[in-house]
Design a protein around this motif. Structure first.
Motif, PDB file in Angstrom:
ATOM      1  N   MET A   1       0.849  -1.195   0.000  1.00 37.42           N
ATOM      2  CA  MET A   1       0.000   0.000   0.000  1.00 37.42           C
ATOM      3  C   MET A   1       0.886   1.247   0.000  1.00 37.42           C
ATOM      4  O   MET A   1       1.855   1.331   0.766  1.00 37.42           O
ATOM      5  N   ALA A   2       0.577   2.201  -0.875  1.00 38.25           N
ATOM      6  CA  ALA A   2       1.364   3.420  -0.985  1.00 38.25           C
ATOM      7  C   ALA A   2       1.180   4.277   0.261  1.00 38.25           C
ATOM      8  O   ALA A   2       0.112   4.303   0.884  1.00 38.25           O
ATOM      9  N   ALA A   3       2.253   4.986   0.619  1.00 40.06           N
ATOM     10  CA  ALA A   3       2.179   5.902   1.758  1.00 40.06           C
ATOM     11  C   ALA A   3       1.281   7.079   1.409  1.00 40.06           C
ATOM     12  O   ALA A   3       1.117   7.435   0.232  1.00 40.06           O
ATOM     13  N   PRO A   4       0.690   7.719   2.407  1.00 35.49           N
ATOM     14  CA  PRO A   4      -0.140   8.909   2.136  1.00 35.49           C
ATOM     15  C   PRO A   4       0.680   9.997   1.450  1.00 35.49           C
ATOM     16  O   PRO A   4       1.888  10.122   1.668  1.00 35.49           O
ATOM     17  N   VAL A   5       0.015  10.778   0.611  1.00 37.13           N
ATOM     18  CA  VAL A   5       0.657  11.924  -0.020  1.00 37.13           C
ATOM     19  C   VAL A   5       0.838  13.004   1.034  1.00 37.13           C
ATOM     20  O   VAL A   5      -0.121  13.412   1.700  1.00 37.13           O
ATOM     21  N   ARG A   6       2.066  13.474   1.179  1.00 34.00           N
ATOM     22  CA  ARG A   6       2.380  14.488   2.190  1.00 34.00           C
ATOM     23  C   ARG A   6       2.109  15.869   1.592  1.00 34.00           C
ATOM     24  O   ARG A   6       2.810  16.321   0.686  1.00 34.00           O
ATOM     25  N   MET A   7       1.082  16.523   2.119  1.00 33.26           N
ATOM     26  CA  MET A   7       0.611  17.780   1.563  1.00 33.26           C
ATOM     27  C   MET A   7       0.761  18.927   2.546  1.00 33.26           C
ATOM     28  O   MET A   7       0.796  18.727   3.760  1.00 33.26           O
ATOM     29  N   ALA A   8       0.813  20.126   1.987  1.00 33.73           N
ATOM     30  CA  ALA A   8       0.811  21.350   2.787  1.00 33.73           C
ATOM     31  C   ALA A   8      -0.145  22.330   2.122  1.00 33.73           C
ATOM     32  O   ALA A   8      -0.496  22.180   0.942  1.00 33.73           O
ATOM     33  N   THR A   9      -0.542  23.335   2.867  1.00 28.02           N
ATOM     34  CA  THR A   9      -1.492  24.324   2.365  1.00 28.02           C
ATOM     35  C   THR A   9      -0.820  25.682   2.253  1.00 28.02           C
ATOM     36  O   THR A   9      -0.207  26.163   3.211  1.00 28.02           O
TER      37      THR A   9
END
Length: 329
Positions: A1-9
């Motif tokens: 399973m792919a890791a979560p996409v690391r996002m910023a705002t």
């Protein structure tokens, strides 16, 4: 399973506070890492609520090495500048609608994302709600015959004078609100839509349009009458009038995730109010974005969608005839 996409705002807009960051925090495939504002106190307030790190300044955020993607909810006229900065920093971008204030800027950003092999997606969330898929299925099944006309309306009451929508950097009513009915016309009339005419009521003191309307026609001559504004009683609906009936979508553009939509189907001898399952259009936007980031697919499709809308929005904008009634003060 792919890791979560690391996002910023990138920015602390109202839509981020009210809807998108909550969806990010709840999404299993997204990790919200940081939120940036030029105002440190605002960044800290957002970060405390959504359990991420506050960052002072947009450049500081883009320089981080622990994020893969950014969400851009800045005022419309700042989109192009900061979307470009984010792409050149090697980040995938989810940007609030519309992507830019004109077609030329939109086209430039889409081409840049393609050249850099990055996902660039416009967050026009209503198109991801399942109620519109249901309506398209009903139309395809011939429930109302052939479409003979479309009306779409989106408007809301005046906001406080300090609201960014009443500042030129916010883009005005067509750019901020008219994009919803215009996208609805594309959704049901398809390619080849022509602009017959458009109007806008402009406040000269504020420097923005407050409301407007447009008449479009599809390639087969089917008309679409669109209205929008930010000086109205709230309305968020569209109607398809067919050769043998009508379909009315009663809360088309901003239903909360808990709302069970109701669509009205009218035929010659019957009326039906059909209740549909609740759906989270913000969560659906994130799911589509994550899939594009992780698989590298859908990028071209996303670009085509963005450019089709930007082209039609530009033609509506070019056709606008200003109406009297705005303030001259």
């Amino acid at each position: 399973m792919a890791a979560p996409v690391r996002m910023a705002t990138l920015g602390c807009a109202s839509i981020a506070w009210r809807r998108m960051l909550a969806s990010m925090a709840a999404h299993p495939d997204v990790e919200l890492v940081a939120v940036a504002s030029r105002d440190r106190a605002k960044a800290e307030r957002f970060a405390a609520r959504f359990a991420c790190e506050p960052v002072t300044g947009y450049d500081e955020l883009l320089a981080r090495d622990d994020i893969e993607a950014v969400y851009v909810p800045l005022p419309v006229m700042l989109h192009a500048e900061w979307v470009e900065h984010a792409l050149r920093a090697g980040l995938h971008v989810l940007c609030e609608k519309p992507l830019a204030g004109c077609f030329a800027e939109t086209e430039r950003l889409v081409k840049l994302a393609q050249q850099l092999d990055l996902t660039l997606m416009e967050s026009l969330m209503f198109t991801r709600h399942s109620q519109h898929h249901t309506v398209r299925e009903l139309v395809g099944a011939g429930t109302i015959g052939e479409i003979r006309g479309l009306t779409a309306d989106f408007g809301f009451p005046p906001r406080p004078p300090t609201d960014m929508r009443y500042h030129p950097v916010g883009g005005g009513a067509l750019t901020e609100i008219g994009v919803y009915p215009v996208r609805t016309a594309l959704l049901y009339l398809g390619d080849g839509v022509q602009v017959v005419g458009a109007t806008a009521r402009r406040d000269r003191r504020l420097g923005v349009d407050l409301s407007g309307s447009a008449l479009l026609v599809g390639p087969d001559g089917t008309p679409a009458h669109l209205t929008w504004g930010m000086e109205h009683g709230y309305r968020s609906a569209y109607e398809l009038w067919g050769s043998s009936g009508r379909i009315v979508v009663e809360w088309a553009y901003t239903p909360p995730a808990s709302h069970a939509p109701v669509i009205r189907i009218e035929q010659q001898d019957r009326r039906e109010w059909r209740t549909l399952p609740p759906d989270d259009q913000f969560g659906n936007v994130l799911t589509t974005f994550v899939r594009a980031v992780r698989t590298g697919r859908e990028g071209d499709l996303q670009g085509e969608e963005v450019l089709r809308l930007a082209d039609l929005m530009q033609r509506v904008r070019d056709a606008v005839v200003a109406l009297p009634g705005g303030s001259d003060e």
